[in-house]
Design a protein around this motif. Structure first.
Motif, PDB file in Angstrom:
ATOM      1  N   UNK A 292       0.842  -1.097   0.053  1.00 23.43           N
ATOM      2  CA  UNK A 292      -0.222   0.152   0.210  1.00 23.43           C
ATOM      3  C   UNK A 292       1.156   1.589   0.117  1.00 23.43           C
ATOM      4  N   UNK A 293       1.362   1.749   0.729  1.00 20.92           N
ATOM      5  CA  UNK A 293       2.880   2.157   0.796  1.00 20.92           C
ATOM      6  C   UNK A 293       3.062   2.409  -0.472  1.00 20.92           C
ATOM      7  N   UNK A 294       3.698   1.505  -1.031  1.00 26.63           N
ATOM      8  CA  UNK A 294       4.292   1.216  -2.729  1.00 26.63           C
ATOM      9  C   UNK A 294       3.687   2.329  -3.142  1.00 26.63           C
ATOM     10  N   UNK A 295       3.149   1.575  -3.752  1.00 25.56           N
ATOM     11  CA  UNK A 295       1.429   2.044  -4.455  1.00 25.56           C
ATOM     12  C   UNK A 295       1.247   3.587  -5.204  1.00 25.56           C
ATOM     13  N   UNK A 296       0.947   4.078  -3.437  1.00 24.89           N
ATOM     14  CA  UNK A 296       0.891   5.365  -3.173  1.00 24.89           C
ATOM     15  C   UNK A 296       1.664   6.431  -3.838  1.00 24.89           C
ATOM     16  N   UNK A 297       2.668   5.649  -3.524  1.00 24.79           N
ATOM     17  CA  UNK A 297       3.533   6.658  -4.387  1.00 24.79           C
ATOM     18  C   UNK A 297       4.127   8.130  -4.256  1.00 24.79           C
ATOM     19  N   UNK A 298       4.196   8.515  -2.401  1.00 24.54           N
ATOM     20  CA  UNK A 298       4.155   9.419  -2.396  1.00 24.54           C
ATOM     21  C   UNK A 298       5.655   9.292  -1.614  1.00 24.54           C
ATOM     22  N   UNK A 299       6.278  11.061  -2.284  1.00 30.31           N
ATOM     23  CA  UNK A 299       8.029  11.124  -2.238  1.00 30.31           C
ATOM     24  C   UNK A 299       7.973  11.029  -0.644  1.00 30.31           C
ATOM     25  N   UNK A 300       9.397  10.318  -0.733  1.00 32.21           N
ATOM     26  CA  UNK A 300      10.251   9.316   0.426  1.00 32.21           C
ATOM     27  C   UNK A 300      10.164  11.172   1.146  1.00 32.21           C
ATOM     28  N   UNK A 301      10.276  12.570   1.192  1.00 37.82           N
ATOM     29  CA  UNK A 301      10.592  13.654   2.241  1.00 37.82           C
ATOM     30  C   UNK A 301      10.449  14.796   1.118  1.00 37.82           C
ATOM     31  N   UNK A 302      10.546  15.595   1.571  1.00 36.88           N
ATOM     32  CA  UNK A 302       9.938  16.570   0.887  1.00 36.88           C
ATOM     33  C   UNK A 302      10.310  17.829   1.676  1.00 36.88           C
TER      34      UNK A 302
END
Ligand code: UDP
Ligand code: MG
Length: 313
Positions: A292-302
């Motif tokens: 789930x975390x992977x498919x959301x594809x949010x950046x790792x940090x901002x």
């Protein structure tokens, strides 16, 4: 402008008590190497004066660079941010609480010059208290047996990585970053250096026990499917046992006059099976959660602010 030969990536989360001493010792060591270098401080959403102190250091020393993240993302994302922005031919990753001694860096560099692409510190001794020491040692050995990648035991993120390795890690799309594992996975020529791991110079540990456990779990889940096989194995075993017990019960009923007593037996079997099922669903859930975390594809940090870094994002 020629890029630095060495980058030191330093994740910072409320380390104001350690910064002056860290900077002083690190600068001593880096100047001893007599090559251009940069100190990439990655502020992971500190609430103390860390950022201000880094900016003050930067005012007097161009080698000091700052990447400030927009909030606290955690140690592994902070290190990932540093790796993404560091420009050196060799990148050193270390903690900012002086548990990773700057004096080890020349040893790393020597091995790098000998042609190793990855040089990591092996923690020969720790000064954490018996229980924590034991837990660390046990965890690394369990991980070694579970993992398909050979992750060296007792080595954390304190290491030197060649540009090639850093570029490869930066390009990996996965979001759950267990950096010491990814570093091992990349391959090339790797070697370890034995070091002593002193206790924190000052301040309280920023990793809570819960977050340490999460880190350990992400190490296992990201590098092994053996827990899933364990669930399968458990299923096979329980099915086999229950099949055998059916045969026994039928035989008793057919060939003897005994009756099998038993609310207690039935209840405990049900509870046991319930437990096994929840456990295996839980194991499955750990993997599904990560998918789930992977498919959301949010950046790792901002990054909210970057000072002195060429490839600003
Ligand atoms: N750290 C961070 N973000 C966090 C927690 C820790 O950047 O959310 C940094 C911290 O400032 C330190 C390093 O990661 O430089 C290691 O943290 P700590 O010393 O608490 O971990 P431990 O030594 O207990 O493994
Ligand atoms: Mg520490």
């Amino acid at each position: 402008m020629v890029g630095p030969v060495f980058s030191v990536v330093l994740p910072i989360y409320n380390e104001q008590e350690n910064l002056p001493e860290l900077y002083r010792r690190l600068t001593d060591v880096m100047q001893g190497l007599a090559q251009p270098y940069e100190l990439v401080f990655v502020d992971d959403g500190s609430r103390d004066d860390s950022v201000k102190m880094i900016k003050d250091l930067r005012a007097g020393d161009e080698a000091v660079k700052l990447v400030a993240l927009s909030r606290n993302f955690g140690h592994q994302p902070a290190v990932s941010a540093g790796l993404a922005l560091a420009a050196g031919q060799a990148v050193i990753v270390m903690d900012s609480d002086l548990q990773d001694s700057p004096d080890v860096i020349p040893m790393f560099v020597q091995k790098w010059r000998e042609g190793y692409q990855v040089v990591y510190a092996i923690r020969q001794t720790r000064h954490e208290g018996m229980l924590k020491n034991f837990a660390y040692r046990l965890f690394y050995r369990i991980l070694k047996h579970l993992s398909e990648t050979e992750i060296p035991v007792d080595s954390g993120d304190f290491s030197l990585m060649d540009r090639r390795v850093v570029d490869l890690i930066n390009r990996l799309p996965e979001k759950t970053r267990y950096i010491r594992g990814l570093r091992a996975w990349v391959g090339f020529k790797q070697t370890g250096v034995l070091v002593d791991r002193p206790s924190r110079h000052a301040g309280a540990p920023k990793y809570t026990l819960y977050r340490l456990i999460l880190l350990a779990l992400s190490g296992v889940i990201s590098f092994s499917v053996i827990p899933l096989r364990f669930a399968t194995g458990l299923g096979v075993l329980v099915s086999f046992l229950s099949f055998a017990s059916i045969i026994v019960i039928v035989a008793i009923r057919l060939f003897t006059t005994l009756s099998i007593p038993g609310f207690a037996a039935t209840a405990s079997i049900l509870l046991f099976l319930g437990g096994v099922q929840l456990l295996t669903v839980g194991i499955l859930g750990e993997y599904v959660g990560r998918i789930f975390d992977e498919v959301k594809g949010r950046p790792l940090f901002i990054v909210s602010e970057a000072l002195g870094l060429e490839n600003d994002r």
